[in-house]
Scaffold this active site. Structure first.
Site, PDB file in Angstrom:
ATOM      1  N   GLY A   1      -6.952   9.432  -4.881  1.00  0.00           N
ATOM      2  CA  GLY A   1      -6.736   9.540  -3.435  1.00  0.00           C
ATOM      3  C   GLY A   1      -6.825  10.958  -2.926  1.00  0.00           C
ATOM      4  O   GLY A   1      -6.556  11.909  -3.666  1.00  0.00           O
TER       5      GLY A   1
ATOM      6  N   HIS B   1      -7.850   2.838   8.109  1.00  0.00           N
ATOM      7  CA  HIS B   1      -7.443   2.930   6.702  1.00  0.00           C
ATOM      8  C   HIS B   1      -6.666   4.224   6.428  1.00  0.00           C
ATOM      9  O   HIS B   1      -7.245   5.255   6.104  1.00  0.00           O
ATOM     10  CB  HIS B   1      -8.710   2.875   5.832  1.00  0.00           C
ATOM     11  CG  HIS B   1      -8.452   2.608   4.398  1.00  0.00           C
ATOM     12  ND1 HIS B   1      -9.286   1.824   3.634  1.00  0.00           N
ATOM     13  CD2 HIS B   1      -7.485   3.030   3.553  1.00  0.00           C
ATOM     14  CE1 HIS B   1      -8.830   1.766   2.395  1.00  0.00           C
ATOM     15  NE2 HIS B   1      -7.737   2.498   2.319  1.00  0.00           N
TER      16      HIS B   1
ATOM     17  N   HIS C   1      -2.956   5.740   4.517  1.00  0.00           N
ATOM     18  CA  HIS C   1      -1.766   5.477   3.694  1.00  0.00           C
ATOM     19  C   HIS C   1      -0.651   6.405   4.173  1.00  0.00           C
ATOM     20  O   HIS C   1      -0.781   7.623   4.073  1.00  0.00           O
ATOM     21  CB  HIS C   1      -2.063   5.717   2.213  1.00  0.00           C
ATOM     22  CG  HIS C   1      -3.094   4.776   1.655  1.00  0.00           C
ATOM     23  ND1 HIS C   1      -2.769   3.537   1.158  1.00  0.00           N
ATOM     24  CD2 HIS C   1      -4.439   4.882   1.537  1.00  0.00           C
ATOM     25  CE1 HIS C   1      -3.874   2.913   0.745  1.00  0.00           C
ATOM     26  NE2 HIS C   1      -4.903   3.714   0.966  1.00  0.00           N
ATOM     27  N   LEU C   2       0.415   5.809   4.702  1.00  0.00           N
ATOM     28  CA  LEU C   2       1.512   6.640   5.235  1.00  0.00           C
ATOM     29  C   LEU C   2       2.705   6.753   4.279  1.00  0.00           C
ATOM     30  O   LEU C   2       3.620   7.536   4.533  1.00  0.00           O
ATOM     31  CB  LEU C   2       1.971   6.111   6.601  1.00  0.00           C
ATOM     32  CG  LEU C   2       0.948   6.261   7.743  1.00  0.00           C
ATOM     33  CD1 LEU C   2       1.524   5.747   9.050  1.00  0.00           C
ATOM     34  CD2 LEU C   2       0.501   7.710   7.900  1.00  0.00           C
TER      35      LEU C   2
ATOM     36  N   ASP D   1      -9.198   6.685   4.635  1.00  0.00           N
ATOM     37  CA  ASP D   1      -8.501   6.434   3.358  1.00  0.00           C
ATOM     38  C   ASP D   1      -7.592   7.619   3.023  1.00  0.00           C
ATOM     39  O   ASP D   1      -7.472   8.020   1.863  1.00  0.00           O
ATOM     40  CB  ASP D   1      -9.462   6.145   2.211  1.00  0.00           C
ATOM     41  CG  ASP D   1      -8.763   5.464   1.032  1.00  0.00           C
ATOM     42  OD1 ASP D   1      -7.532   5.239   1.093  1.00  0.00           O
ATOM     43  OD2 ASP D   1      -9.451   5.166   0.045  1.00  0.00           O
TER      44      ASP D   1
ATOM     45  N   ASN E   1       0.187  -0.854   0.737  1.00  0.00           N
ATOM     46  CA  ASN E   1       0.675  -0.557  -0.622  1.00  0.00           C
ATOM     47  C   ASN E   1       1.815   0.457  -0.631  1.00  0.00           C
ATOM     48  O   ASN E   1       1.791   1.453  -1.354  1.00  0.00           O
ATOM     49  CB  ASN E   1      -0.477  -0.108  -1.538  1.00  0.00           C
ATOM     50  CG  ASN E   1      -1.124   1.200  -1.114  1.00  0.00           C
ATOM     51  OD1 ASN E   1      -0.991   1.625   0.033  1.00  0.00           O
ATOM     52  ND2 ASN E   1      -1.835   1.837  -2.029  1.00  0.00           N
TER      53      ASN E   1
ATOM     54  N   ASP F   1      -5.220  -3.318  -0.167  1.00  0.00           N
ATOM     55  CA  ASP F   1      -5.907  -2.081  -0.543  1.00  0.00           C
ATOM     56  C   ASP F   1      -5.150  -1.268  -1.589  1.00  0.00           C
ATOM     57  O   ASP F   1      -3.925  -1.126  -1.532  1.00  0.00           O
ATOM     58  CB  ASP F   1      -6.173  -1.187   0.660  1.00  0.00           C
ATOM     59  CG  ASP F   1      -6.915   0.058   0.208  1.00  0.00           C
ATOM     60  OD1 ASP F   1      -8.046  -0.084  -0.231  1.00  0.00           O
ATOM     61  OD2 ASP F   1      -6.317   1.144   0.237  1.00  0.00           O
TER      62      ASP F   1
ATOM     63  N   HIS G   1     -10.561  -4.235  -0.637  1.00  0.00           N
ATOM     64  CA  HIS G   1     -10.822  -3.109  -1.541  1.00  0.00           C
ATOM     65  C   HIS G   1     -11.659  -3.708  -2.671  1.00  0.00           C
ATOM     66  O   HIS G   1     -11.139  -4.388  -3.544  1.00  0.00           O
ATOM     67  CB  HIS G   1      -9.472  -2.558  -2.037  1.00  0.00           C
ATOM     68  CG  HIS G   1      -9.556  -1.609  -3.177  1.00  0.00           C
ATOM     69  ND1 HIS G   1      -9.176  -0.283  -3.074  1.00  0.00           N
ATOM     70  CD2 HIS G   1      -9.932  -1.782  -4.471  1.00  0.00           C
ATOM     71  CE1 HIS G   1      -9.322   0.310  -4.257  1.00  0.00           C
ATOM     72  NE2 HIS G   1      -9.776  -0.577  -5.124  1.00  0.00           N
TER      73      HIS G   1
ATOM     74  N   HIS H   1      -0.742  12.435  -2.077  1.00  0.00           N
ATOM     75  CA  HIS H   1      -0.091  12.354  -3.385  1.00  0.00           C
ATOM     76  C   HIS H   1       0.630  13.669  -3.651  1.00  0.00           C
ATOM     77  O   HIS H   1       0.183  14.740  -3.213  1.00  0.00           O
ATOM     78  CB  HIS H   1      -1.111  12.111  -4.502  1.00  0.00           C
ATOM     79  CG  HIS H   1      -1.697  10.729  -4.484  1.00  0.00           C
ATOM     80  ND1 HIS H   1      -0.941   9.604  -4.727  1.00  0.00           N
ATOM     81  CD2 HIS H   1      -2.962  10.293  -4.256  1.00  0.00           C
ATOM     82  CE1 HIS H   1      -1.726   8.525  -4.653  1.00  0.00           C
ATOM     83  NE2 HIS H   1      -2.946   8.921  -4.356  1.00  0.00           N
TER      84      HIS H   1
HETATM   85  O1  DOR Z   1      -8.117   6.547  -3.849  1.00  0.00           O
HETATM   86  C1  DOR Z   1      -7.414   5.658  -3.406  1.00  0.00           C
HETATM   87  N1  DOR Z   1      -6.117   5.868  -3.104  1.00  0.00           N
HETATM   88  N2  DOR Z   1      -7.938   4.458  -3.211  1.00  0.00           N
HETATM   89  C2  DOR Z   1      -7.192   3.392  -2.882  1.00  0.00           C
HETATM   90  O2  DOR Z   1      -7.710   2.332  -2.757  1.00  0.00           O
HETATM   91  C3  DOR Z   1      -5.721   3.527  -2.726  1.00  0.00           C
HETATM   92  C4  DOR Z   1      -5.364   4.907  -2.400  1.00  0.00           C
HETATM   93  C5  DOR Z   1      -3.876   5.199  -2.562  1.00  0.00           C
HETATM   94  O3  DOR Z   1      -3.047   4.402  -2.162  1.00  0.00           O
HETATM   95  O4  DOR Z   1      -3.556   6.287  -3.063  1.00  0.00           O
HETATM   96 ZN    ZN Z   2      -8.902   1.159  -1.353  1.00  0.00          ZN
END
Ligand code: DOR
Ligand code: ZN
Length: 438
Positions: A331, A65, A67-68, A312, A99, A159, A186, A316
């Site tokens: 996130g 899990h 996020h790139l 996860d 996403n 997700d 999710h 950001h």
């Molecule tokens: O905190 C989160 N950030 N939960 C998620 O399910 C998505 C993720 C994001 O893409 O920033």
């Molecule tokens: Zn999630």
């Protein structure tokens, strides 16, 4: 560089799984060629030698899990910077969530992410395919095409969003069983989390923050366990965060339902007392829960009710986090800090051995994803995907110094005892002493 071009590498004085006296590990053509006190006895001069001073040798970590953010938000992370963070964190394979913008909801995008990951070459980058078009929860994607493409997508998830419609989730599970792929959910019933920014409980009430009840997660976990049972499918629960979810997983596994689950380092370590300062860095989905939840999650990971750790990792931009709490994006960064946290909470306390940690950070996630060349035992003939950990190399987290393009770490200023000091990916060192090796 392909595995066959990788140089011969000698890891001198490492302790596989932290057990026994230090040995040498010889790596040739991307595989472990010899292990033992004399493994490097008669090697030629063109061997790269890394003296590791008795550090712990583990199979390289696998993150289900991550996020790139590429494509679409390359200002916050790219496949290249995220892969660098992974290499520094001891990861040799990551699953990049769908996403992105555009979403990874078709084969063109999933294959492109896979190809860029290969070009970067710091770890395996497996794109996760979306379950529904645009992650809108309405129409299923062409999962089969993504599974058959170059990326061979094997995990599908919306997700960030929940596949909330039970009929869509039922169909997704039915198709996934036929394709031999995995749906990762999710778990968040959106009707119960409208406007929610924090865990629903005494802290949120006192701070005047709209609450996200445990039931929003647990109702979906229960529903999806039953849907998976009836579809004869597997289902994976992303970022389990509550005591009730642990109870439901116990129940479902007791019924022989094919359910697996992950927990994040932040849900193991942090609780909602952190929200006192209204610092947006602590906003995350699902939210930080209460102290008893963190304890239940740790116990569940030790006992195997929760299968594995997943980061996860969610980069950001500063302006998306340094703002009013309710406006902050959910996130937290995770790749570079996961090992020190899990080691501090579970190995340094005596609750887990290094071998147990290898199970939850490497072996189980590789099995869940169906990877055959990751999460393998440290034995002669096995692929050389490895993490080297110094259990006593205290370091203090500084967000601006992380390899990630973003700096939203909730661990700023915290000091941890254990640190990843090296990563071997396909027989080649990708990081050493906090530096990425290109
Ligand atoms: O905190 C989160 N950030 N939960 C998620 O399910 C998505 C993720 C994001 O893409 O920033
Ligand atoms: Zn999630």
């Amino acid at each position: 560089m392909t595995a066959s071009e990788s140089p011969t590498l000698l890891l001198r004085r490492v302790r596989p799984y932290g057990e026994g006296a230090p040995v040498d590990v010889l790596i040739r053509d991307g595989h472990i060629a010899a292990i033992g006190p004399d493994a490097g006895a008669d090697i030629s001069s063109d061997v790269e030698i890394q003296d590791l001073d008795g550090a712990v040798l583990l199979p390289g970590f696998v993150d289900l899990h991550t996020h790139l953010r590429e494509p679409g938000r390359e200002d916050t992370e790219t496949i290249s910077t995220g892969s660098a963070a992974a290499a520094l964190g001891g990861y040799t394979a990551v699953f990049a969530m769908a996403n992105t913008q555009p979403a990874q909801d078709n084969q063109t995008v999933t294959d492109s992410v896979w190809r860029i990951g290969r070009e970067v070459g710091l770890c395996d980058v497996h794109p996760v395919g979306a379950v529904t078009l645009g992650l809108k929860g309405e129409q299923l994607t062409e999962m089969g095409q993504m599974a058959d493409g170059a990326a061979k997508v094997r995990i599908f998830s919306d997700d960030g969003m929940c596949v909330y419609d039970p009929l869509i989730m039922r169909r997704a599970l039915e198709y996934s069983a036929g394709l031999g792929v995995l749906i990762a959910q999710h778990a968040e019933e959106p009707r119960l989390t409208r406007g929610a920014v924090a865990h629903e409980g005494p802290n949120a009430a006192r701070l005047g923050l709209t609450g996200w009840p445990r039931s929003a997660e647990e109702s979906i976990v229960a529903r999806d366990a039953i849907l998976a049972r009836d579809a004869g499918a597997r289902v994976h629960i992303c970022h389990a965060s509550t005591t009730g979810t642990v109870e439901l997983l116990k129940w479902a596994k007791g019924q022989d339902i094919s359910i697996t689950a992950e927990v994040t380092p932040h849900h193991l370590l942090l609780d909602d007392s952190r929200l006192e300062t209204y610092d947006g860095v602590y906003r995350v989905n699902p939210p930080l829960r209460e102290a008893h939840d963190t304890l239940a999650l740790r116990e569940a990971l030790v006992s195997g009710v929760i299968d594995c750790v997943a980061t996860d990792h969610a980069p950001h931009a500063a302006q998306e986090k340094c703002c009013e709490f309710a406006a902050a994006r959910p996130g937290m960064l995770g790749l570079e800090t996961a090992l020190p946290i899990v080691a501090a909470l579970l190995v340094e306390t005596g609750d887990m051995t290094w071998r147990d940690l290898a199970r939850v950070m490497s072996t189980r996630p590789a099995e869940i994803a169906g990877l055959t060349d990751q999460g393998r035992p440290i034995e002669v003939g096995e692929p050389a995907n490895l993490a080297v950990v110094d259990p006593d190399s205290p370091w203090t987290v500084i967000g601006d110094e992380l390899a990630s393009l973003s700096a939203n770490t909730p661990y700023e200023g915290m000091t941890f005892a254990a640190r990843v000091v090296g990563t071997v990916y396909r027989g080649r060192m990708t990081s050493r002493d906090g530096k990425v090796l290109a």
